[in-house]
Write an enzyme that holds these catalytic residues in place. Sequence first.
Site, mmCIF file in Angstrom:
data_model
loop_
_atom_site.group_PDB
_atom_site.id
_atom_site.type_symbol
_atom_site.label_atom_id
_atom_site.label_comp_id
_atom_site.label_asym_id
_atom_site.label_seq_id
_atom_site.Cartn_x
_atom_site.Cartn_y
_atom_site.Cartn_z
ATOM 1 N N ASP A 121 1.078 -0.912 0.436
ATOM 2 C CA ASP A 121 0.003 0.096 0.053
ATOM 3 C C ASP A 121 0.972 1.115 -0.025
ATOM 4 O OD1 ASP A 121 -2.491 1.527 0.257
ATOM 5 O OD2 ASP A 121 -2.979 0.412 1.736
ATOM 6 N N ASP A 159 -10.783 1.850 -2.919
ATOM 7 C CA ASP A 159 -11.697 1.786 -1.705
ATOM 8 C C ASP A 159 -13.292 2.498 -1.556
ATOM 9 O OD1 ASP A 159 -8.855 1.299 -0.603
ATOM 10 O OD2 ASP A 159 -8.781 3.356 0.023
#
Length: 728
Positions: A479, A549
């Site tokens: 990430d 997301d």
Amino acid sequence: MAVCYDKKSKTISINTEHTTYQMKIGPYGVLMHTYYGERISGEDMSYLFRYEDIGFSPAMGDAGMDRTVSLDTMPQEMPSFNVGDYRAEGIRVQHGDGTYVLDLRYVSHEILEGKYCLEGLPAMYGDGEKAETLKVVLRDRAKEFFVTLLYGVFEDLDIITRACLIENREEETAVMDKAVSMSMDFLTADMDIYTFNGRHTMEREAERKKLGKGITSIGSLRGTSSHQHNPFVILCEPETEEEHGGCYGFAYVYSGNFLVEAECSQLDMLRFTMGIHPSRFKVMLEKGRIFTMPEVIMSYSGNGLGKLSAQFHRAMRNHLCRGKFKNSRRPILINNWEATYFDFNGEKLIAIAEEASKLGIEMLVMDDGWFGKRDFDESGLGDWFPNEEKLGMGLHELIQRVKEKGLSFGIWIEPEMVNEDSRLYRQHPDWAITLPDREPGRGRCQLVLDLGRECVREYLYQAICGILDTGDISYVKWDMNRSISDVYNPELSPEQQGEAGHRYVLGLYELLEKITTRYPDVLFEGCSGGGGRFDAGMLYYSPQIWCSDDTDAIERLKIQYGTSFGYPISTVGSHVSACPNHQNGRITPLHTRGTVAMAGSFGYELDISKMTAEDKEEVREQIKNYKKYFELIQEGDYYRLTKPEEIFMGWQFVSQDRGKSLVNVVMTSARSNAPGCIIRCRGLNPQDNYKEAGTGRVYSGSALMYGGYLLPKEMGEYQSYQMYFERV
Ligand code: GLA
């Protein structure tokens, strides 16, 4: 050979199965761009260009009093600079004697077997298949300053790649403050441009607009390719749609700051460039230094956007993605992020694994919060050792116990970041990117470690190996949760600071290369607050990237639609999450969430212990279906059947032999007393008959494609359907 040189006309033509790209050594040795489009039979296409005296477009110096040749009007392969071409610049350089000039002329060319590689940068690879390289050397008319244009040719795929090497051989250092990987001058600017824009939780929204006079540009200065503007762009004829019309795609194989410029010039010609963003970019080219520009993947389709996307999908899937997972089914995973956020321990994860295994899920991914001191997002990043106190057990034990439940184990890391409240920051505050004597800006309360520095990369390499060697870890989610700011690298001299951003990207690639080479059996998934670094560069290291997301099925339709123009479905990380959705509160049927998530690398991200027995049954069914359809989804041709503004979204997968097809539809609004909804299929064989699974009804391919399929009528919002057809 796909590349051929015609001595008489001095043209170099690159022929792929359906396209031709042509350049010509023109007057005074200028390398002209003469054609890119539908395959032609080899003539010199420069007849389309008229040499004329255009007012206020000066001739080049060596043209003397010839008023008809100006670099301002000639279509070029790589623009010159400060010699009378006033269009968007390509390579901007100041030589050691202070002159700002680049007047590029043809020197030589070579045609080589196989595809070139770029040192330290990701690029498409040939893999033993038919690929060729064309190298064209250009030199400044007065200085020992060279630009080598590289073309990679994948004949069967209708793909041509471009990159370039820039070299100063003069004694004195030259300073370059703008560089493009490719430039192309089209004779007409009557085109539309598709760009893919957005923000966090709303990435790659497709936007189409007509090019007007002047420069249309998109780019990123965030240090990454960004959520805001994706480095994939399409140019198309005004009438081009999914199934007809000419269109060109350009994908930048680069994950840092970039700039795309499309300039409609005074003569209605179009200059298109793709390069590193020139803001805060400056390279000192000492004698002999070669600067390598990243690759652009290009493709042309004369039969619409659908075909163009299919060409990119095939190319990236087979010649950009690497590793053992590039063509195999990825494990169906459950990620604990939206199930627990930071509030978990080992036992909770084991309980999720136990439930998950009963439903057929194959891997548990432990997301953020397992390391250092990290119960919220303001501390811990950088401390890559398990928080055994929080987990209630060691990482090794946790992995073992999850495996005993029949699931493999995956883990989340965010190596590029550091929190000030961490052991690492206290030890090495200088490793974070900050400007001297200034308080750095924080994003999500964190700073960025400078991957442009060797010491930082070495620490991270050791730290990541430390984690991956702890037990049997099958997957890593890599990430990156903020944009980079305050860029400054203390190891570089003031003159070199303009390279700090690019060196970060090179450092990231070096680290990823080392890690992925050392762990060839681990599946890597890229992520940056969802899809903030969804680009062709990252796909070289991770065959899938968490798409967004935003896990709401309805908003995902738009995000996945935009993503599909340039990127293969197999690369799209997509999960079923809980309702009401955590990002926007929307409630959608579980079946619909499954349908949408299946258009990607499938998984779950919710607390299954809270599911009803009925919902669990639905999950079992989804998993069974995904296993059944994955080949079609991963390797089949993908068709966009509708646009986001319609009352339903449809997309379809068709196997390469056209024998199997999965049609997916999601109703995006509920209507009363409405006419029947018909969806037209694509890609089938019109003469063949196809049997629909479930109903057993047989349709001809022509009926499904030209007539369509009548969708069932159901009450309620956001219903979805998956229709599976097999040739009979
Ligand atoms: C990012 C990712 C999420 C999750 C969180 C954890 O936002 O995109 O999936 O991993 O970080 O902090």
